[in-house]
Enzyme design. Structure first.
Site, PDB file in Angstrom:
ATOM      1  N   SER A 104      -9.854  -9.125  -5.177  1.00  0.00           N
ATOM      2  CA  SER A 104      -9.210  -9.354  -6.468  1.00  0.00           C
ATOM      3  C   SER A 104      -9.108 -10.897  -6.880  1.00  0.00           C
ATOM      4  O   SER A 104     -10.232 -11.261  -7.055  1.00  0.00           O
ATOM      5  CB  SER A 104      -7.829  -8.931  -6.234  1.00  0.00           C
ATOM      6  OG  SER A 104      -7.104  -8.856  -7.274  1.00  0.00           O
ATOM      7  N   ASP A 154      -9.135   1.546 -11.339  1.00  0.00           N
ATOM      8  CA  ASP A 154      -8.570   0.278 -11.287  1.00  0.00           C
ATOM      9  C   ASP A 154      -7.874   0.018 -12.578  1.00  0.00           C
ATOM     10  O   ASP A 154      -8.627  -0.026 -13.534  1.00  0.00           O
ATOM     11  CB  ASP A 154      -9.649  -0.875 -10.922  1.00  0.00           C
ATOM     12  CG  ASP A 154      -8.881  -2.005 -10.636  1.00  0.00           C
ATOM     13  OD1 ASP A 154      -7.821  -2.513 -11.062  1.00  0.00           O
ATOM     14  OD2 ASP A 154      -9.706  -2.957  -9.911  1.00  0.00           O
ATOM     15  N   HIS A 185      -7.308  -0.250  -7.577  1.00  0.00           N
ATOM     16  CA  HIS A 185      -7.349  -1.537  -7.110  1.00  0.00           C
ATOM     17  C   HIS A 185      -7.399  -2.129  -5.692  1.00  0.00           C
ATOM     18  O   HIS A 185      -7.842  -2.887  -5.351  1.00  0.00           O
ATOM     19  CB  HIS A 185      -6.261  -2.474  -8.052  1.00  0.00           C
ATOM     20  CG  HIS A 185      -6.523  -3.837  -8.105  1.00  0.00           C
ATOM     21  ND1 HIS A 185      -7.802  -4.319  -8.664  1.00  0.00           N
ATOM     22  CD2 HIS A 185      -6.081  -4.978  -7.635  1.00  0.00           C
ATOM     23  CE1 HIS A 185      -7.680  -5.732  -8.645  1.00  0.00           C
ATOM     24  NE2 HIS A 185      -6.756  -6.294  -7.733  1.00  0.00           N
TER      25      HIS A 185
HETATM   26  C1  MLT Z   1      -6.601 -12.152 -10.958  1.00  0.00           C
HETATM   27  O1  MLT Z   1      -7.413 -12.978 -10.589  1.00  0.00           O
HETATM   28  O2  MLT Z   1      -5.744 -12.198 -11.672  1.00  0.00           O
HETATM   29  C2  MLT Z   1      -7.028 -10.750 -10.499  1.00  0.00           C
HETATM   30  O3  MLT Z   1      -8.015 -10.101 -11.178  1.00  0.00           O
HETATM   31  C3  MLT Z   1      -5.832  -9.942 -10.593  1.00  0.00           C
HETATM   32  C4  MLT Z   1      -4.975 -10.349  -9.679  1.00  0.00           C
HETATM   33  O4  MLT Z   1      -5.112 -11.235  -8.758  1.00  0.00           O
HETATM   34  O5  MLT Z   1      -3.817  -9.578  -9.469  1.00  0.00           O
END
Ligand code: MLT
Length: 208
Positions: A104, A154, A185
């Protein structure tokens, strides 16, 4: 100075296994991905920093303006800091260039690091990554192996966005494998199996 990032380091025990740079998601910390790292590459050295940005108390690797909307100046600045940390940690712990394993937000900073500082990472496993830079610099990533695993349901990463990141990396010459799994996700067992097999394949190629 490696003190710039709070981090955990676990020395490797398997000669020849590439070190892994573990990059957690929003709200995670340096402890989160150590078990995943051990599952993905048994005996690999593990280097796991904590993101230095706080969003309502939750560590991240760069600032965002809203979900999926990134402060790209901050992305660039934080990627430079992280690249510097990796270089210093390699000296301190006597490590080869690491393969990033990012989830993420951690996957997004890993993608930024690939594009902004080619050579810092030997490769990357990007779990639920999205485009970190709308105008990426011209980078030469010739032959750099990248595994991207996305989730078809996701809610955070639109499929087209993940595809765009895969294209940005391929256009820069990276050797990209992009798979979309029937998940959201969160990570799944399929992520672990695919990433482990992919890393093992890299190890075999390096040893051949
Ligand atoms: C981000 O970098 O914000 C991600 O894609 C989503 C997350 O970290 O929740």
């Amino acid at each position: 100075m490696t003190e710039s990032f709070i981090h955990r380091f676990q020395p490797g025990s398997a000669a020849g296994a590439a070190p892994l740079l573990l990059l957690h998601g929003t709200g995670g910390d340096e402890n989160d991905l150590l078990p995943l790292g051990a599952m993905l590459s048994s005996g690999a050295a593990l280097l796991s920093p904590r993101g230095r940005v706080l969003e309502h108390g939750m560590p991240r690797f760069f600032r965002r303006l809203a979900e999926g909307v990134f402060d790209e100046d901050d992305v660039r600045r934080r990627a430079a800091e992280l690249g510097d940390f990796v270089t210093k940690a390699r000296q301190r712990y006597e490590l080869a260039a690491p393969i990033a394993v990012g989830f993420s937000n951690g996957a997004n900073i890993a993608a930024a690091l690939l594009l902004l500082q080619p050579g810092v990472l030997a490769g990357a496993v990007l779990l639920r990554a999205m485009v970190p830079l709308s105008q990426p610099p011209a980078a030469d990533l010739t032959g750099t192996p990248v595994l991207m695993l996305s989730g078809v349901t996701d809610p955070i990463v639109p499929a087209a966005n993940a595809t765009r990141l895969a294209a940005q990396l391929s256009d820069a010459g990276a050797d990209v494998t992009h798979r979309t799994l029937p998940v959201g996700h969160q990570l799944s067992q399929a992520d672990v199996t695919l990433a482990r097999d992919w890393l093992a394949g890299l190890g075999q190629r390096a040893a051949a």
